[in-house]
Design a protein around this motif. Structure first.
Motif, mmCIF file in Angstrom:
data_model
loop_
_atom_site.group_PDB
_atom_site.id
_atom_site.type_symbol
_atom_site.label_atom_id
_atom_site.label_comp_id
_atom_site.label_asym_id
_atom_site.label_seq_id
_atom_site.Cartn_x
_atom_site.Cartn_y
_atom_site.Cartn_z
ATOM 1 N N GLU A 160 3.804 7.261 -1.300
ATOM 2 C CA GLU A 160 2.826 8.352 -1.307
ATOM 3 C C GLU A 160 3.208 9.301 -2.440
ATOM 4 O O GLU A 160 3.457 8.848 -3.562
ATOM 5 N N ALA B 139 1.031 7.073 5.902
ATOM 6 C CA ALA B 139 -0.309 6.595 5.533
ATOM 7 C C ALA B 139 -0.395 5.071 5.625
ATOM 8 O O ALA B 139 -1.415 4.521 6.044
ATOM 9 N N ALA B 140 0.698 4.391 5.233
ATOM 10 C CA ALA B 140 0.673 2.922 5.287
ATOM 11 C C ALA B 140 0.620 2.441 6.737
ATOM 12 O O ALA B 140 -0.060 1.452 7.048
ATOM 13 N N GLN C 72 -2.879 3.092 8.000
ATOM 14 C CA GLN C 72 -3.827 2.169 7.361
ATOM 15 C C GLN C 72 -3.781 0.790 8.042
ATOM 16 O O GLN C 72 -4.815 0.158 8.275
ATOM 17 N N ALA C 73 -2.566 0.354 8.360
ATOM 18 C CA ALA C 73 -2.430 -0.946 9.035
ATOM 19 C C ALA C 73 -3.060 -0.886 10.430
ATOM 20 O O ALA C 73 -3.747 -1.819 10.860
ATOM 21 N N ALA D 230 -5.468 1.098 11.353
ATOM 22 C CA ALA D 230 -6.927 1.242 11.230
ATOM 23 C C ALA D 230 -7.606 -0.117 11.095
ATOM 24 O O ALA D 230 -8.732 -0.312 11.573
ATOM 25 N N ALA D 231 -6.930 -1.089 10.466
ATOM 26 C CA ALA D 231 -7.532 -2.424 10.326
ATOM 27 C C ALA D 231 -7.732 -3.060 11.702
ATOM 28 O O ALA D 231 -8.755 -3.686 11.973
ATOM 29 N N ARG E 23 -10.602 -1.189 13.468
ATOM 30 C CA ARG E 23 -11.910 -1.664 13.005
ATOM 31 C C ARG E 23 -12.227 -3.031 13.606
ATOM 32 O O ARG E 23 -13.340 -3.293 14.045
ATOM 33 N N ALA F 210 0.827 -1.212 0.000
ATOM 34 C CA ALA F 210 0.000 0.000 0.000
ATOM 35 C C ALA F 210 0.862 1.264 0.000
ATOM 36 O O ALA F 210 1.884 1.325 0.694
ATOM 37 N N HIS F 211 0.456 2.232 -0.804
ATOM 38 C CA HIS F 211 1.076 3.564 -0.888
ATOM 39 C C HIS F 211 2.428 3.578 -1.597
ATOM 40 O O HIS F 211 3.079 4.613 -1.702
#
Ligand code: LLP
Length: 420
Positions: free
Chosen positions: A17, A38-39, A42-43, A45-46, A49, A5-6
């Motif tokens: 990015e 951001a990566a 993002q990790a 955030a998983a 969640r 990602a990114h």
């Protein structure tokens, strides 16, 4: 194979990015670690969640990458920290982590480390042996305190990963054996300097299957039931770290798919009201980092072709230590012949390799990106061959910040004394 990602190929050139990796390498030199904010987020955030709606604390296992700016990034996004040494404690505090959100893992805490952790008021000690319990009890009483403790249990499940990084099996040095857990809890509960608050386990690292986690959860919950039957109440269940990342087509479960399954077990057994703690390391930062290196020489041979680059086992120790695989991609891919190379560093050891049998179209002066280098690379880097540790850059959108300067020879000799 898709890029992490990114990380993108933009106008023929790799970018993290919005930032060109070639530009960073030219500005700051190589080897250079580059991370994407951001990566990382993002990790995280998983996991957030996956644990949404719960009393929870995600304690980033900072051994994976303990650079201060990485810690700040995760702490500001809501993480606590899992530490394993007095040095990591000082880093955690310097990065602004609230002491009560720090947990202290590891089999060999010293008295001095315990004392300092108690003085600053850390959240919990994850204790790994009866002997350690007794020493912690003594140190806490001497300070007129009660140390909050969780006992690390060894659930004896096979995480199906590399033997050096599997920790939950009977033959490992980690945790209290399944059969001794109850008596250890009873003993801890009777110690005046200890307050039993939780239970923890960690079964290994780079785990790519769901089943070992589900098995371990079952076994830990059996223990929770047995412990609570003796009248000891456990406020939290800490499930450790270990979730793997994609190094080379690996397909670990996503954190937001795994955790609902584990939480369902907790609920089914009636423990849904307990605080859930986890200690992820690699899965938060591993694929958020690359190491840039320049090709110094090509050395074609009768048996092997060697590509000699300026990064080495002191920067990227995982291949030498675990035969680990890291993808290696040209920063500016060129067409033409792609001979097969062993990518090796300048260190004087045959074990100093970064990748074997890689087809790459490259020339001296080209830049390569070693992928998945965000975890257990910089934090395990050494000064072997008196090589200074690499610089580090954190990318955020179009911005890039140097978060660690390159180490020079003088830095390395600073604490030494010449004979008169
Ligand atoms: N909690 C405990 C108690 C641990 O021992 C570890 C890692 C973690 C959490 C974080 O595990 P992770 O989520 O990062 O898998 N140097 C090796 C990995 C060693 C892992 C040590 N313990 C490597 O480069 O693969």
């Amino acid at each position: 194979m898709p890029l992490p990602a990114h990380l993108t190929l933009h106008q023929g050139e790799l970018h993290f990015e919005g930032v060109s990796l070639e530009r960073l390498a030219r500005e700051h030199g190589t080897p250079l670690f580059v991370y994407s904010k951001a990566a990382i987020l993002q990790a995280l955030a998983a996991y957030q969640r996956g644990l949404a709606g719960r009393q929870q604390l995600i304690c980033y296992a900072m051994k994976a990458n303990s650079s201060l700016a990485i810690l700040q990034t995760l702490v500001r996004a809501g993480c606590g920290l899992d530490i394993v040494s007095g040095g990591e404690l000082e880093r955690a505090l310097t990065a602004g982590c609230a002491p009560e959100r720090i947990i202290f893992s590891g089999v060999g805490k010293t008295r001095a480390e315990m004392r300092r952790a108690l003085e600053v008021g850390i959240g919990c000690f994850n204790v790994e042996s009866r002997a350690e319990l007794d020493v912690l009890d003594e140190v806490a009483r001497a300070l007129g305190q009660r140390a909050r403790v969780s006992i690390r249990v060894n659930p004896d499940v096979d995480p199906k990963t590399h033997p050096y990084i599997s920790t939950g099996l009977k033959g490992n040095k980690f945790g209290i054996a399944h059969g001794e857990v109850l008596q250890t809890y009873r003993h801890a509960a009777a110690c005046a300097g200890l307050e039993v608050v939780g239970i923890d386990c960690h079964i290994g690292s780079q785990i790519t299957e769901t089943a070992p986690y589900l098995d371990a959860m079952d076994r830990v919950l059996d223990l929770v039931a047995a412990i609570e039957a003796t009248g000891i109440r456990l406020h939290h269940v800490d499930f450790g770290g270990g979730l793997g990342i994609d190094y080379n087509g690996d397909a670990p479960p996503a954190a937001d798919a795994l955790w609902p399954q584990l939480l369902a077990k907790l609920d089914a057994r009636g423990y849904g009201d307990r605080t859930v703690m986890i200690e992820p390391g690699r899965s938060l930062v591993g694929n958020a980092g690359v190491c840039l290196t320049e090709v110094l020489y090509t050395k074609p041979g009768e048996h092997k072709n060697f590509l000699i680059v300026d990064a080495a086992m002191n920067d990227l120790p995982r291949p030498a230590m675990y035969q680990a695989f890291h993808r290696i991609e040209p920063v500016r891919p060129r067409g033409g012949d792609a001979p097969v190379w062993d990518v090796v560093g300048p260190v004087c050891e045959s074990g100093d390799w970064i990748g074997r049998d890689r087809a790459l179209a490259v020339q001296p002066g080209d830049l390569l990106a070693v992928l998945s280098a965000g975890a257990y690379c910089m934090s395990m880097a050494s000064n072997y061959n008196t090589r200074g540790r690499a610089a580090e850059v954190l990318v955020d959108g179009d911005d890039a910040t140097v978060i660690r300067q390159r180490e020079g020879a003088a830095d390395q000799m600073r604490l030494e004394t010449l004979l008169g």
